[in-house]
Design an enzyme around this catalytic site. Sequence first.
Site, mmCIF file in Angstrom:
data_model
loop_
_atom_site.group_PDB
_atom_site.id
_atom_site.type_symbol
_atom_site.label_atom_id
_atom_site.label_comp_id
_atom_site.label_asym_id
_atom_site.label_seq_id
_atom_site.Cartn_x
_atom_site.Cartn_y
_atom_site.Cartn_z
ATOM 1 N N GLN D 90 -32.055 36.671 -35.499
ATOM 2 C CA GLN D 90 -31.902 35.728 -34.426
ATOM 3 C C GLN D 90 -31.579 36.387 -32.908
ATOM 4 O O GLN D 90 -31.321 37.555 -33.104
ATOM 5 C CB GLN D 90 -30.812 34.613 -34.880
ATOM 6 C CG GLN D 90 -29.424 35.548 -35.481
ATOM 7 C CD GLN D 90 -28.697 34.705 -36.322
ATOM 8 O OE1 GLN D 90 -28.665 33.715 -36.393
ATOM 9 N NE2 GLN D 90 -27.882 35.290 -37.179
ATOM 10 N N ASP D 165 -22.527 38.904 -44.889
ATOM 11 C CA ASP D 165 -23.290 38.085 -43.944
ATOM 12 C C ASP D 165 -24.754 39.197 -43.828
ATOM 13 O O ASP D 165 -24.644 40.344 -43.915
ATOM 14 C CB ASP D 165 -22.835 38.266 -42.563
ATOM 15 C CG ASP D 165 -23.376 37.559 -41.565
ATOM 16 O OD1 ASP D 165 -22.771 36.290 -41.190
ATOM 17 O OD2 ASP D 165 -24.660 37.470 -41.203
ATOM 18 N N ASP D 196 -27.813 39.295 -48.192
ATOM 19 C CA ASP D 196 -27.752 37.769 -48.299
ATOM 20 C C ASP D 196 -26.676 37.391 -49.578
ATOM 21 O O ASP D 196 -26.587 38.059 -50.434
ATOM 22 C CB ASP D 196 -29.321 37.582 -49.041
ATOM 23 C CG ASP D 196 -29.525 35.938 -49.807
ATOM 24 O OD1 ASP D 196 -28.746 35.163 -49.306
ATOM 25 O OD2 ASP D 196 -30.599 35.863 -50.201
ATOM 26 N N ALA D 197 -25.941 36.505 -49.050
ATOM 27 C CA ALA D 197 -24.783 36.187 -50.012
ATOM 28 C C ALA D 197 -25.272 35.647 -51.278
ATOM 29 O O ALA D 197 -24.541 35.770 -52.573
ATOM 30 C CB ALA D 197 -24.010 35.069 -49.311
ATOM 31 N N ASP D 214 -19.301 29.802 -44.808
ATOM 32 C CA ASP D 214 -19.282 29.739 -43.505
ATOM 33 C C ASP D 214 -20.872 30.016 -43.025
ATOM 34 O O ASP D 214 -20.817 31.198 -42.414
ATOM 35 C CB ASP D 214 -18.411 30.766 -42.977
ATOM 36 C CG ASP D 214 -18.113 30.824 -41.475
ATOM 37 O OD1 ASP D 214 -18.613 29.649 -40.943
ATOM 38 O OD2 ASP D 214 -17.578 31.653 -40.964
#
Lengths: 368, 368, 368, 368
Positions: D90, D165, D196-197, D214
Amino acid sequence: MNGTTIHLNGSGPTNGSIVNGSKQYHTDETATVTTQSPKGVNGVGASKVSANGVHASSKRCLWFEEELEEDLRWVFGVSKILHTGVSEFQDIELVESGPFGKVLILDGKLQSAEADEFVYHESIVHPAMLYHSDPKAVFIMGGGEGSTAREALRHESVKKVVMCDIDKEVVDFCREHLSANSEAFRNRRLELVIDDALAELERREDTFDIIVGDLADPVAGGPCYKLYTQSFYETILKPRLSPGGILVTQGGPAGILTHKEVYSSIFNTLRQVFKYVVPYAAHVPSYADSWGWVMASDHPFPTFSPEETDSRISKRIVGDLQFLDGQTMAAIFALNKHVRNSLAHETHVYTEETARFIHGHGTAQKSH
Amino acid sequence: MNGTTIHLNGSGPTNGSIVNGSKQYHTDETATVTTQSPKGVNGVGASKVSANGVHASSKRCLWFEEELEEDLRWVFGVSKILHTGVSEFQDIELVESGPFGKVLILDGKLQSAEADEFVYHESIVHPAMLYHSDPKAVFIMGGGEGSTAREALRHESVKKVVMCDIDKEVVDFCREHLSANSEAFRNRRLELVIDDALAELERREDTFDIIVGDLADPVAGGPCYKLYTQSFYETILKPRLSPGGILVTQGGPAGILTHKEVYSSIFNTLRQVFKYVVPYAAHVPSYADSWGWVMASDHPFPTFSPEETDSRISKRIVGDLQFLDGQTMAAIFALNKHVRNSLAHETHVYTEETARFIHGHGTAQKSH
Amino acid sequence: MNGTTIHLNGSGPTNGSIVNGSKQYHTDETATVTTQSPKGVNGVGASKVSANGVHASSKRCLWFEEELEEDLRWVFGVSKILHTGVSEFQDIELVESGPFGKVLILDGKLQSAEADEFVYHESIVHPAMLYHSDPKAVFIMGGGEGSTAREALRHESVKKVVMCDIDKEVVDFCREHLSANSEAFRNRRLELVIDDALAELERREDTFDIIVGDLADPVAGGPCYKLYTQSFYETILKPRLSPGGILVTQGGPAGILTHKEVYSSIFNTLRQVFKYVVPYAAHVPSYADSWGWVMASDHPFPTFSPEETDSRISKRIVGDLQFLDGQTMAAIFALNKHVRNSLAHETHVYTEETARFIHGHGTAQKSH
Amino acid sequence: MNGTTIHLNGSGPTNGSIVNGSKQYHTDETATVTTQSPKGVNGVGASKVSANGVHASSKRCLWFEEELEEDLRWVFGVSKILHTGVSEFQDIELVESGPFGKVLILDGKLQSAEADEFVYHESIVHPAMLYHSDPKAVFIMGGGEGSTAREALRHESVKKVVMCDIDKEVVDFCREHLSANSEAFRNRRLELVIDDALAELERREDTFDIIVGDLADPVAGGPCYKLYTQSFYETILKPRLSPGGILVTQGGPAGILTHKEVYSSIFNTLRQVFKYVVPYAAHVPSYADSWGWVMASDHPFPTFSPEETDSRISKRIVGDLQFLDGQTMAAIFALNKHVRNSLAHETHVYTEETARFIHGHGTAQKSH
């Protein structure tokens, strides 16, 4: 008592008077209506602006936004939606804008603005007609707004203007609401056809001195792009031109930064089909860009001095032009070096397979 | 253990490796950093776009908006703020825009865009210089961006270009960040003065072949309007012109709908002061309008054919022009009928008492 | 032949048929109307969307923009302007919005949206009425839209609702165009007064169980701020409350970031005048903020459990509420810590000299 | 002389002085720099605003625009771009906004605003932790911004906060630039994992008292939606909860008009997996909406009075909360009737096959 009691507590003559008959008051209401002038507000019925000093200018809250490019927006305030319509092909809106007066919007694209439509319409019509020795028959592809026909009908030599637009609702809408064109729509020399211009030209057997392409830009998904292809020009349009006949078409944006979107290709495509091809352009403020047109013929265009152009204008055209005269015409034909170079080097040709599209809404727009 | 443990769980060679030295990791951290490629994402460090298929185009979220009129906005996407500054007079921003490349913004008004600044700057400089028989000394009022000086310095005849801008920060900012002008800023023939151009002209005793007014538009509250008044032209500027000298000034928007804001008045004011006055205009896409300039002299302007203009360009100017050539120059000098009529009938003259202002921000802008 | 010939070249039964009587076709036209289905478009009269595959969604081009703060805008698409009006005090518009359904706009500020007006109107009316032991007479200051009256009239105990709005045109407009309120406007228990609420309360001699302040926010230059002052509450409003009577007023934005604009002051002002003052708030999506109200009385508010509230609702109110029930009422009365702290520490009191204003348009808005 | 001469014509002590060493002045320049105060401008170096009276407020020209729905925009002025970055996933921007202070933007979506981030972050962390009898180990899925970790670390009972995160660049960016979280990022009890959680939870063998989701909203094309599915909750997450453990996840917009986009489905999905599920919501001004969270556990949630909540807060949490206290917590748990009804009747369950998406950018956002 069997209804709402309405008091407009007023001092003076209206105090206690009864108002009825107003369409929103139902007959079962005992409408005791009296009016009280609010303190400091001198007189009911005074216009909103004068009634209270504070309301000098109400905040603009409605905006028209046209996305010219993915990251470029042209946004103007709208004070009133005058009329709206929907056709088989597109949404139709006539709005009162702040900067441009009445504006015709088709499918979210500004088509024509009261304040400067004369630039576009004088430019698309008069040069070709003035270069022709004696234009009698004119065919307009698209042009449903009526302004192009209006300009063509100003030429005294013209016996017949055929205007062929696919969208009956747009034509009806403009006939009804664009007062500047109402006389043209009633003109006996105007023949109005509701059809696809391509089909209509294919079907007809008469020829024209001038054919005007007042079509939407070639947009992905829209049928209009077929009216910009080499094969259309060669096999369908050209046979409908009389000897010495001239085609003129709008060509999309022709600014320093935008002329390669479609304009240079339209120019180059016509260059494949006609012996003489003349591109020209002018800045149309409400389009937020320079706009391009192309004239094409197999007959050479004569060379005029500005004075000769002025003389032809005064002899042939009824009424005054606002934008064009001899000097202006010389100027719009003299493209700047940057655009001229691009046009000279353009190699793309419009065919059904290689269509190039302008940023747009993917809809079939038939009138520009 | 006395710090955050940072795991980047990775398979393969980076697993368990220790990364340190990164400036944001403090020395008291036991930074066990391992990296795990997320499933389906093939390769760490790949560019964002290629790493995940979904990120084809991120949504534009930053927009520059210029209010051209109270109800007309010109809005473009901004992908990056490159540099910002603040001067005594104005905010300074250099941004990367979607449609126009790098854009210089002074106090919220677009001043100059990489994509088309050549239109404005070739137009303000070269016509006057080409009409002059042998321009040696040039004075630029304003022009802090450096582009006007850059164009003037391309003339081989020029011995000296004095550029006088009031805003040192703008000049420094542009010198540092506008790479297209960096050579001009280093040119030995450039004399840079930080001062009010009016005061500087009043103080000087030398004269110039060409004086260029590359100033902000006359805006209410701004000091610039004094550099557009009849008395300034007569008593301060004219004495600084050499015999045969030419003044050229930018004149604000000159579109069909905007030329009466200030352009026609600037033209008419100059007509009171000089024997020969030539208005001209061209569409500058990033300004969303046609722009106007005016040349003025007490010496008659010669009449050239486009070919003669082309010949002078190639003899006098180093490098290629992008916008101007003989044909373009003829075109931009031929204002359209509508604007020409307005100019012919304009009666307003700029004096300190009768200044007419453009829609703007009420700030002191010194460079256009 | 003495008129435009209109061909709609069509195959099939309409071919060659003559259409007349259409209001835009003049009788002197030989209207030969035939229709030709454009290629690939299967059927005339089909809806626009189905007729051509490409028109899946036409681009939004009309936007409503409300400036919440100088640098905060709330912008939504408008698909249709349904009705417009102008009163002595304000512009009136009813538009069809994309996200909020029909939206009533007064002077450029969103007043009420079909999609969520129930939040505001249930909240301003029902809590006070449910806390009152037996509300029979209700006075609404402002409320010209009619929704507040509609909610009050749902209480079976109510014998009389006096709604006093200064703007007759707004009242007439809403009565005619807001179908959700048409029944309320016809209700026999509604007494409608067109007047300044302050003057009306001063003039009347009857008292009310509930007085509702459904007024515009206090805005600079508008007269409404007088209806938020300590002296108004003390000397004009309070005498018009019956024993045990409750005042409830809207209080402007009550969000984390906006509650200090006017809400905390309105609360604190009421605290100077009444023994018991209860602030409460709820998020109203179309306002892009939480909204605040304040109840005030010299009589203590009873303590209910959510179940008792639910029981009162079902006994007293005709029909179902969409937003409020016992649990919701408990929630909206429980302001968050941040806002509660601000309210507790607010010292500003509204007087005619110390009015505090919300960001707005400087106009006299009389109905919220 | 071999360089630009730079005069800053000044009277007084700086007149004639030579400035050099400035990085943009090349050594081959004879930089004669003198400064002349422009008339009426009293003092060089004075701040821009004070130097000329006219520059009271410069026009806002940069705007951040978030498209909340296809036809709903949230637009705020940006005065400065503070920092920008790009990650594998992002775009990252930290801007200074007009209404909300510093704002973190990920891929064009506002993530967190200085002015009100405490509402979101106190709400996502403290309720679950206060309901737990003794929370020692916390796992945060996402949360790269650091604010969620910051709040969790305020609980004195907490021995370990694992924050996982996927986007290292976002984490590094926030660690470096969000000063409010810098202490948390340095906290020894924080264990930071870049992964990756889902994968991380699958891999781990320890359990947690509190797991916080979150994460970004489920967006089409983004990997995040897998962290909202029934099977993820059942087979991967639940095994990582200690006995009595609580999951809390953000749930997307929960306003009257938006709670059915994803919130009701997330709630209903958790209801399939956990015995006790508690939805709650609060208005977050910078999100232009109410926001929703859901707590879930197989252990019943205790019933507290507001006073007991306040007591737990003061015993367990270091420092003051800004938004939450006993009364606020009761209020945010009491959803309004409208939303509560929707949640009660929701039947959609998130699975990999039936994911429901929010309006968004189709990108992989990992931190909310």
